[in-house]
Enzyme design. Structure first.
Site, PDB file in Angstrom:
ATOM      1  N   GLU A 195       0.822  -1.198   0.000  1.00  0.00           N
ATOM      2  CA  GLU A 195       0.000   0.000   0.000  1.00  0.00           C
ATOM      3  C   GLU A 195       0.862   1.257   0.000  1.00  0.00           C
ATOM      4  O   GLU A 195       0.551   2.241  -0.676  1.00  0.00           O
ATOM      5  CB  GLU A 195      -0.952  -0.016   1.199  1.00  0.00           C
ATOM      6  CG  GLU A 195      -1.974  -1.143   1.143  1.00  0.00           C
ATOM      7  CD  GLU A 195      -3.064  -1.019   2.196  1.00  0.00           C
ATOM      8  OE1 GLU A 195      -3.055  -0.017   2.948  1.00  0.00           O
ATOM      9  OE2 GLU A 195      -3.921  -1.919   2.265  1.00  0.00           O
ATOM     10  N   GLU A 196       1.943   1.230   0.775  1.00  0.00           N
ATOM     11  CA  GLU A 196       2.819   2.396   0.845  1.00  0.00           C
ATOM     12  C   GLU A 196       3.395   2.747  -0.521  1.00  0.00           C
ATOM     13  O   GLU A 196       3.444   3.916  -0.920  1.00  0.00           O
ATOM     14  CB  GLU A 196       3.959   2.132   1.828  1.00  0.00           C
ATOM     15  CG  GLU A 196       4.956   3.266   1.944  1.00  0.00           C
ATOM     16  CD  GLU A 196       6.032   3.008   2.990  1.00  0.00           C
ATOM     17  OE1 GLU A 196       7.005   3.789   3.025  1.00  0.00           O
ATOM     18  OE2 GLU A 196       5.899   2.035   3.759  1.00  0.00           O
ATOM     19  N   ARG A 197       3.818   1.744  -1.261  1.00  0.00           N
ATOM     20  CA  ARG A 197       4.443   1.999  -2.560  1.00  0.00           C
ATOM     21  C   ARG A 197       3.432   2.496  -3.585  1.00  0.00           C
ATOM     22  O   ARG A 197       3.727   3.414  -4.367  1.00  0.00           O
ATOM     23  CB  ARG A 197       5.160   0.731  -3.036  1.00  0.00           C
ATOM     24  CG  ARG A 197       6.407   0.448  -2.219  1.00  0.00           C
ATOM     25  CD  ARG A 197       6.933  -0.963  -2.349  1.00  0.00           C
ATOM     26  NE  ARG A 197       8.086  -1.152  -1.467  1.00  0.00           N
ATOM     27  CZ  ARG A 197       8.576  -2.319  -1.086  1.00  0.00           C
ATOM     28  NH1 ARG A 197       8.007  -3.455  -1.502  1.00  0.00           N
ATOM     29  NH2 ARG A 197       9.614  -2.384  -0.274  1.00  0.00           N
TER      30      ARG A 197
END
Length: 434
Positions: A292-294
């Site tokens: 999700e962060e990427r």
């Protein structure tokens, strides 16, 4: 089906809680008192009917956030960049009241209960903030420090840490990287030794976004001496505990308005119940958070790249050299066309990965590809555009130079380019066999 359900939920929220709630605060909050001197004329939102993943409600969400950004954030960006920090508690409270810090988090803990495509829409719109540091700090709060807690944490932990983070009452930070362990997460040295019903934590974390202002940390620590991928746990750690030391605020090349800290832990006692999910599953949980962060980071930087290209077009159209606008030189307008094409290709990859992810599928390979391409394109685009600004591009007075500084982190943070290549090669089955 999921998008239709999300659309209905947003319609109800637009009528009830919160997406426009911030407008009622503008007379009371000090941030809004000086906005009139820097008025912004909003452009009507572009709302296509055939978007790959967005509905009308996604665009309504983006429009509400854009209004908030123009009123409460962009007028103060230059000031906060100069000061090397921004008032995280104040800004997060505004965002939390308006519902933007928990778009895909459970309703019972203050979230909007929507799918991850809405978080991507929010990330895109945060790219209209005129610096990289503030969106990064917001992303840590909403999509980097809290996904594992929302998915695997106990009800008690969610009430103590997730709920106030979504509402903007607490600032969160993520404690993963260390001096000797950045992209190589399995090599962290921070230890949490169990003694009775507590962990005693010793070690340190480096490059901690919002570290000087945070109320709690999602900490990755070794909780046993087992294999490096199975001996780690994620722990909710209050930052006001005895033994937590902010060693220093780190001076950085870019992302000036986001405070970054080095943090040490000296016999910090934390209840065992503060472990997120199962003990020993921290590495796995963190890898899931990275997906999700990427994707979030790619969504955020795509919008900024669009803006930098457009501002470069505007500048080169009015700046003349050799008796004609810089833009009219074929080398310039052809290069800008190439860069815009690359941005569109990256956006398509982002939307494809998001569409697959919200159906419950693993997108580690696609997220890694998007992150790799996003970092490399940001470097290429910022360098090319800065060149066309000439001497002005070398000053700190223009957005392109700020983007040149800020965007360099994209190829380093959340997994360096080389780590992304290793992950992609693993999925392609091209790594050397041991």
């Amino acid at each position: 089906m999921a998008l239709r359900e999300g659309a209905l939920r947003v319609k109800m929220l637009l009528c009830s809680r919160t997406l426009y709630k911030f407008t009622s605060f503008s007379g009371a909050r000090s941030l809004s008192e000086h906005v009139s001197s820097q008025s912004v004329t909003p452009k009507p939102p572009e709302i296509p009917d055939d978007h790959l993943i967005y509905t009308q409600e996604h665009f309504a969400l983006k429009e509400a956030l854009r209004k908030l950004i123009d009123q409460e954030i962009n007028p103060y960006v230059d000031q906060w960049e100069a000061e090397g920090t921004f008032p995280a508690h104040k800004i997060f409270k505004i965002l939390g009241n308006a519902g933007f810090l928990g778009v895909n988090k459970p309703v019972e803990y203050g979230g909007l209960g929507l799918d991850f495509s809405y978080s991507i829409a929010v990330a895109e719109e945060l790219g209209s903030i005129r610096c990289g540091g503030i969106p990064m700090a917001i992303g840590v709060q909403s999509d980097m420090a809290t996904p594992a807690l929302a998915r695997f944490g106990s009800d008690e932990l969610k009430k103590e840490f997730l709920l106030p983070s979504i509402m903007g009452d607490k600032v969160a930070c993520l404690g993963v990287s260390e001096v000797g362990a950045g992209s190589d997460v399995s090599s962290i040295k921070t230890k949490a030794v169990k003694k009775g019903d507590e962990y005693v934590i010793n070690g340190g974390k480096m490059w901690t976004t919002s570290g000087t202002q945070a109320d709690w940390m999602c900490l990755l620590a070794n909780t046993s001496d087992g294999p490096p991928h199975k001996n780690k746990s994620l722990i909710c750690l209050p930052m006001n505990l005895p033994g937590v030391h902010i060693a220093r605020k780190i001076t950085k090349m870019g992302m000036w308005s986001s405070d970054t800290a080095e943090v040490f832990f000296d016999d910090v006692h934390v209840p065992c119940k503060n472990v997120i999910g199962q003990e020993g599953m921290g590495f796995t949980y963190q890898m899931l958070q990275f997906q999700e962060e990427r994707l979030w980071a790619v969504a955020n930087i795509v919008t900024t790249m669009d803006s930098i290209i457009q501002e470069t077009i505007n500048y080169t159209r009015q700046r003349k050299i050799f008796k004609q606008p810089v833009l009219y030189h074929q080398a310039v307008h052809f290069r800008l066309a190439e860069l815009q094409t690359e941005v569109e290709l990256l956006r398509s990859l982002l939307y494809r990965a998001t569409a697959i992810y919200i159906k419950g599928n693993d997108v580690t390979k696609l997220a890694s590809m998007a992150k790799l391409k996003g970092g490399r394109l940001a470097r290429e685009l910022s360098d090319s555009c800065l060149q066309y600004w000439g001497g002005m591009g070398y000053t700190s007075d223009v957005p392109v130079s700020r983007f040149y500084r800020d965007s360099r982190l994209m190829s380093i943070g959340a997994g360096a380019d080389e780590v992304m290549l290793g992950i992609i090669c693993k999925y392609m089955d091209t790594l050397p066999r041991k």
